[in-house]
Enzyme design. Structure first.
Site, PDB file in Angstrom:
ATOM      1  N   GLU A 107       0.894  -1.157   0.000  1.00 42.90           N
ATOM      2  CA  GLU A 107       0.000   0.000   0.000  1.00 42.90           C
ATOM      3  C   GLU A 107       0.928   1.202   0.000  1.00 42.90           C
ATOM      4  O   GLU A 107       1.653   1.426   0.979  1.00 42.90           O
ATOM      5  CB  GLU A 107      -0.867  -0.087   1.243  1.00 42.90           C
ATOM      6  CG  GLU A 107      -2.132   0.698   1.146  1.00 42.90           C
ATOM      7  CD  GLU A 107      -2.046   1.890   2.022  1.00 42.90           C
ATOM      8  OE1 GLU A 107      -1.868   2.973   1.444  1.00 42.90           O
ATOM      9  OE2 GLU A 107      -2.128   1.746   3.241  1.00 42.90           O
TER      10      GLU A 107
ATOM     11  N   CYS B  42      -1.852   8.660   3.599  1.00 44.55           N
ATOM     12  CA  CYS B  42      -1.819   8.108   2.244  1.00 44.55           C
ATOM     13  C   CYS B  42      -3.134   8.356   1.532  1.00 44.55           C
ATOM     14  O   CYS B  42      -3.202   8.322   0.315  1.00 44.55           O
ATOM     15  CB  CYS B  42      -1.520   6.621   2.298  1.00 44.55           C
ATOM     16  SG  CYS B  42      -2.594   5.719   3.415  1.00 44.55           S
TER      17      CYS B  42
HETATM   18  P1  NDP Z   1       9.564   4.213   3.381  1.00 47.18           P
HETATM   19  O1  NDP Z   1       9.091   3.391   2.258  1.00 47.18           O
HETATM   20  O2  NDP Z   1      10.970   4.660   3.377  1.00 47.18           O
HETATM   21  O3  NDP Z   1       9.332   3.450   4.758  1.00 47.18           O
HETATM   22  C1  NDP Z   1       8.175   2.695   5.045  1.00 47.18           C
HETATM   23  C2  NDP Z   1       8.566   1.517   5.908  1.00 47.18           C
HETATM   24  O4  NDP Z   1       9.442   0.671   5.186  1.00 47.18           O
HETATM   25  C3  NDP Z   1       9.305   1.896   7.174  1.00 47.18           C
HETATM   26  O5  NDP Z   1       8.947   0.998   8.189  1.00 47.18           O
HETATM   27  C4  NDP Z   1      10.753   1.703   6.776  1.00 47.18           C
HETATM   28  O6  NDP Z   1      11.595   1.440   7.874  1.00 47.18           O
HETATM   29  C5  NDP Z   1      10.664   0.490   5.906  1.00 47.18           C
HETATM   30  N1  NDP Z   1      11.713   0.340   4.927  1.00 47.18           N
HETATM   31  C6  NDP Z   1      12.273   1.299   4.163  1.00 47.18           C
HETATM   32  N2  NDP Z   1      13.169   0.748   3.343  1.00 47.18           N
HETATM   33  C7  NDP Z   1      13.178  -0.580   3.579  1.00 47.18           C
HETATM   34  C8  NDP Z   1      13.900  -1.685   3.066  1.00 47.18           C
HETATM   35  N3  NDP Z   1      14.785  -1.542   2.098  1.00 47.18           N
HETATM   36  N4  NDP Z   1      13.643  -2.903   3.577  1.00 47.18           N
HETATM   37  C9  NDP Z   1      12.762  -3.053   4.559  1.00 47.18           C
HETATM   38  N5  NDP Z   1      12.044  -2.060   5.081  1.00 47.18           N
HETATM   39  C10 NDP Z   1      12.248  -0.837   4.595  1.00 47.18           C
HETATM   40  O7  NDP Z   1       8.612   5.411   3.478  1.00 47.18           O
HETATM   41  P2  NDP Z   1       8.681   6.629   4.484  1.00 47.18           P
HETATM   42  O8  NDP Z   1       8.022   6.197   5.728  1.00 47.18           O
HETATM   43  O9  NDP Z   1      10.044   7.209   4.614  1.00 47.18           O
HETATM   44  O10 NDP Z   1       7.796   7.647   3.706  1.00 47.18           O
HETATM   45  C11 NDP Z   1       8.256   8.128   2.472  1.00 47.18           C
HETATM   46  C12 NDP Z   1       7.094   8.445   1.600  1.00 47.18           C
HETATM   47  O11 NDP Z   1       6.238   7.319   1.463  1.00 47.18           O
HETATM   48  C13 NDP Z   1       6.201   9.519   2.141  1.00 47.18           C
HETATM   49  O12 NDP Z   1       6.719  10.773   1.945  1.00 47.18           O
HETATM   50  C14 NDP Z   1       4.963   9.220   1.352  1.00 47.18           C
HETATM   51  O13 NDP Z   1       5.068   9.719   0.064  1.00 47.18           O
HETATM   52  C15 NDP Z   1       4.911   7.724   1.312  1.00 47.18           C
HETATM   53  N6  NDP Z   1       4.101   7.145   2.374  1.00 47.18           N
HETATM   54  C16 NDP Z   1       2.981   6.502   2.065  1.00 47.18           C
HETATM   55  C17 NDP Z   1       2.195   5.994   3.069  1.00 47.18           C
HETATM   56  C18 NDP Z   1       0.994   5.229   2.815  1.00 47.18           C
HETATM   57  O14 NDP Z   1       0.280   4.974   3.766  1.00 47.18           O
HETATM   58  N7  NDP Z   1       0.707   4.779   1.631  1.00 47.18           N
HETATM   59  C19 NDP Z   1       2.514   6.186   4.453  1.00 47.18           C
HETATM   60  C20 NDP Z   1       3.750   6.830   4.680  1.00 47.18           C
HETATM   61  C21 NDP Z   1       4.503   7.268   3.666  1.00 47.18           C
HETATM   62  P3  NDP Z   1      12.492   2.589   8.529  1.00 47.18           P
HETATM   63  O15 NDP Z   1      11.551   3.648   8.974  1.00 47.18           O
HETATM   64  O16 NDP Z   1      13.148   1.888   9.664  1.00 47.18           O
HETATM   65  O17 NDP Z   1      13.416   3.057   7.471  1.00 47.18           O
END
Ligand code: NDP
Length: 703
Positions: free
Chosen positions: A265, A304
């Site tokens: 998502e 989101c």
């Molecule tokens: P990320 O995709 O960076 O992070 C989301 C989750 O994935 C976090 O728990 C993060 O962990 C984890 N993660 C990141 N990279 C990896 C990896 N390579 N392997 C395993 N786990 C990983 O998104 P952000 O939270 O930084 O948000 C960035 C953008 O995403 C926002 O600006 C927005 O555009 C979008 N977003 C969308 C959402 C939705 O509900 N659809 C919600 C939030 C954000 P960790 O935090 O430890 O890096």
């Protein structure tokens, strides 16, 4: 961390049945209070054996959950929801550090608890008190009825690995955990680092309740990179976050080669479309503007599901911009959520603030003009009530942009994950549909209109590109759950850019953690496997009337077969007079005969069902407590005066209730005539006592 700061506590993980301290406290990525910049916690990844965590879930967690039925698991979810309700004030307190207001905290915390309540309730109402789920109707695969098919679902054998976003540390965790738990699959939760301290606090509240069985929920605090290396075909990954991370996970060997199921998502450029019928000043216009401002400001726009593209008739753009500006000026107070009167808090982190400002600059470079707000450091209300800038906080004022060219690629591509939206003008409804769909697949859209034709045009045009569509008008403006709130009853997810995944949606989400298998075999074998009697399976009328049996002795297949009853013309006339149902097919021989389906006057269907009850019922007080409905009633052959009825009633499914001294029994009813033709088929739903003293005190009735 600066030299003067106290090192923050490094977050613990809850794994292998215990809280685990990272090897060196105070180390790791420091996460800060969103309003003040003070360190809150450190997040470190070292020292966790993710393979062992997954292994613990697959063994201890699977065993513990496998011992429970759907209803038993559902009751635990309800108890957990009640427990968390009792401690939610503590979680609100922690939530202040994320920058969210009390209202934001309620969306996250109460929203998460609400998901538990919903699954606790749906699990008992819509799933059997069993371990296996029957999926769809029985299929007959042979002429003589000796061979059939049935789809079933069984729980997957691994873990549900849940990677959550920073914006909803509690809701995001519980909305994935609840359906996995109900399915019987243990969860490993990995919260986003920047707000992991709130997820940790919630898991502490859950663990200390002692409600969940061992291994049902493990918490991994830390980056958990490489977790996919430990997963295989038994496991499921549910991811919420950025599209770029989702892409990294989707091409991992675990998904491509080892069969890990991945649900993503991701970000979404959701639209709100103002119908061409809606004029400024109308209730729909007011509701539309209110929704836009709510979605810009709740969670400071870090949702989101927030509205990013405000698509309105070209000639009403000025009116919409003015109304949004006016509402923001009147209602929005930006500041530290600890201060009175603040209605919009900070973004989750300074990094996120920088990211949002960068995205707005890109939108401007791509043709957007800022028409409400600006990118300057805002004056905000501090916790002590004073006003001024807060450079260590992550504050951004609401920003509305307007695009002269509604096709500008930037507005359909760049998601500024904060209090930011853009207004676009459309020329006709097809154009509005086209613009909404340029988002490339979204989680949700709102259509505001009071004209059914406009609504139909817009909704049928955009639905294939959206996971959810809210139709907003004057009548649901107040009662609506809102554009941005996924509800556990309805699916959450969207095609394309939104990730292509699907979460929630009631028991649909439970099924995501289960494998569907097509079973083939004899009716007896399929009845034995599914716990649901089907025609052709053994049944017995020789062990006494089944209405005299409590759940302790009633068996699937126990049946009663009635003696005959003739239906007379007097019966039909009496029923017509008595009930007032004098429809011509029951009262007028000539008119009935002219009807293509009837030979002449026929008995009322409800008369037949009533006669059937009179034929199968055993009247004395006993374990059968109530009849609470019929399902799947079909009248198959008309009954004319002089026909003779018989009924056979067979216990088809027995569902004891966990927390009552009775349960449900579903009976298969078949009504036949003197030529053995089926006249009606249906299922009778009754409530039956688990035990009764009377069952041994009375002789079995004659069949
Ligand atoms: P990320 O995709 O960076 O992070 C989301 C989750 O994935 C976090 O728990 C993060 O962990 C984890 N993660 C990141 N990279 C990896 C990896 N390579 N392997 C395993 N786990 C990983 O998104 P952000 O939270 O930084 O948000 C960035 C953008 O995403 C926002 O600006 C927005 O555009 C979008 N977003 C969308 C959402 C939705 O509900 N659809 C919600 C939030 C954000 P960790 O935090 O430890 O890096």
């Amino acid at each position: 961390m600066t030299a003067t700061e106290t090192p923050a506590r490094t977050l613990d993980s809850y794994v292998l049945g215990a809280w685990q301290r990272p090897p060196s406290d105070g180390e790791g990525q420091v996460v800060r209070d969103a309003s003040t910049g003070e360190p809150v916690a450190a997040v470190a990844g070292q020292g966790l054996d993710l393979g062992a965590v997954v292994g613990y879930g697959r063994t201890v967690g699977q065993d513990a959950l496998g011992a429970l039925t759907f209803h038993q698991r559902a009751l635990l979810l309800k108890r957990l929801a009640q427990h968390l309700t009792g401690v939610k004030e503590d979680l609100y307190e922690v939530s202040l550090r994320t920058g969210g207001t009390r209202r934001d905290a309620m969306v996250d915390i109460d929203g998460g608890i609400g998901v538990l309540f919903t699954y606790g309730s749906k699990g008992r109402r819509e799933l059997p008190n069993a371990h296996l789920l029957v999926d769809g109707p029985p299929e007959s695969l042979s002429r003589d009825g000796s061979f059939g098919g049935q789809h079933v679902r069984t729980r997957r054998q691994g873990v549900a690995f849940q990677v959550n976003a920073f914006n909803f540390p509690v809701w995001g965790m519980l909305e994935k955990f609840a359906p996995a738990f109900l399915a019987g699959v243990p969860s490993v939760v990995k919260p986003a680092s920047s707000t992991a301290y709130l997820a940790e606090a919630a898991v502490r509240a859950i663990v200390s309740s002692g409600i969940l069985p061992d291994g049902a929920l493990q918490l991994v605090s830390g980056p958990a990179r490489g977790f996919l290396d430990h997963l295989d075909v038994r496991d499921t990954v549910s991811f919420t976050g950025s599209a770029s991370t989702a892409r990294v996970l989707a091409v991992d060997d675990a998904v491509i080669r080892r069969g890990v199921v991945l649900t993503a998502e991701t970000d979404s450029l959701n639209a709100a479309v103002l119908g061409s019928d809606v004029e400024p000043g109308s209730p729909e216009f007011t509701a539309f503007v209110a929704s836009v401002v709510t979605e810009m400001t709740v969670k400071a726009g870090q949702k989101c599901t927030a509205i990013r593209r405000v698509i309105v008739p070209a000639d009403r753009q000025d009116a919409v911009v003015d109304a949004v500006r006016e509402r923001i000026a009147r209602r929005v107070v930006v500041g530290d959520p600890r201060a009175d009167g603040v209605t919009m808090g900070a973004l989750a982190s300074v990094a996120q603030k920088e990211e949002v400002l960068r995205s707005v600059r890109e939108l401007v470079a791509g043709g957007g003009q800022v028409v409400v707000g600006d990118l300057a450091e805002p004056e905000v209300v501090h916790a002590d009530g004073s006003r001024g800038p807060a450079p260590d906080g992550a504050f951004v004022a609401p920003v509305l942009l307007r695009f002269a060219d509604p096709d500008a690629p930037a507005v359909h591509d760049i998601e500024a994950f904060g209090p930011v939206a853009s207004v676009l003008g459309y020329c006709d409804l097809d154009d509005a549909v086209r613009l909404a769909n340029l988002g490339g697949g979204s989680l949700v859209a709102t259509v505001a209109s009071a004209d059914p034709d406009v609504v139909r045009h817009l909704v049928t045009g955009i639905a294939p590109m959206h996971g959810r569509v809210l139709v907003l008008d004057r009548d649901d403006a107040k009662s609506s759950t809102g554009h941005g709130s996924p509800v556990p009853h309805l699916v959450h997810g969207g095609p394309g850019r939104a990730g292509g995944g699907e979460e929630l949606g009631g028991v649909r989400a439970v099924e995501h953690y289960m494998q569907r298998t097509a079973l083939q075999g004899t009716p007896a074998a399929l009845t034995g496997l599914t716990g649901r009697w089907r025609a052709g399976a053994p049944s017995s009328t020789g062990t006494g009337h089944p209405f005299r049996k409590s759940l302790a002795v009633l068996r699937i297949g126990d049946a009663v077969e009635s003696g005959p009853r003739e239906v007379t013309l007097d019966d039909i006339a009496h029923f017509a007079d008595f009930t007032g149902d004098t429809f011509y097919a029951h009262t007028d021989e000539e008119a009935a005969a002219a009807n293509p389906f009837f030979p002449g006057r026929v008995a009322h269907g409800y008369l037949l069902v009533s006669f059937a009850a009179g034929l199968f019922v055993d009247p004395a007080p006993g374990p059968v407590l109530a009849n609470y409905g019929l399902e799947n009633l079909r009248f198959l052959t008309p009954v004319v005066p002089g026909d003779t009825l018989r009924v056979r009633l067979t216990a088809a499914q027995i569902t004891p209730r966990e927390d009552e001294d009775y349960g449900e029994v579903r009976w298969d009813a078949v009504l036949t005539n003197q030529r053995d033709e089926q006249v009606a088929t249906y299922e009778v739903l009754t409530l039956v006592a688990k035990e009764t003293v009377r069952e041994t005190a009375r002789e079995p009735a004659e069949n």
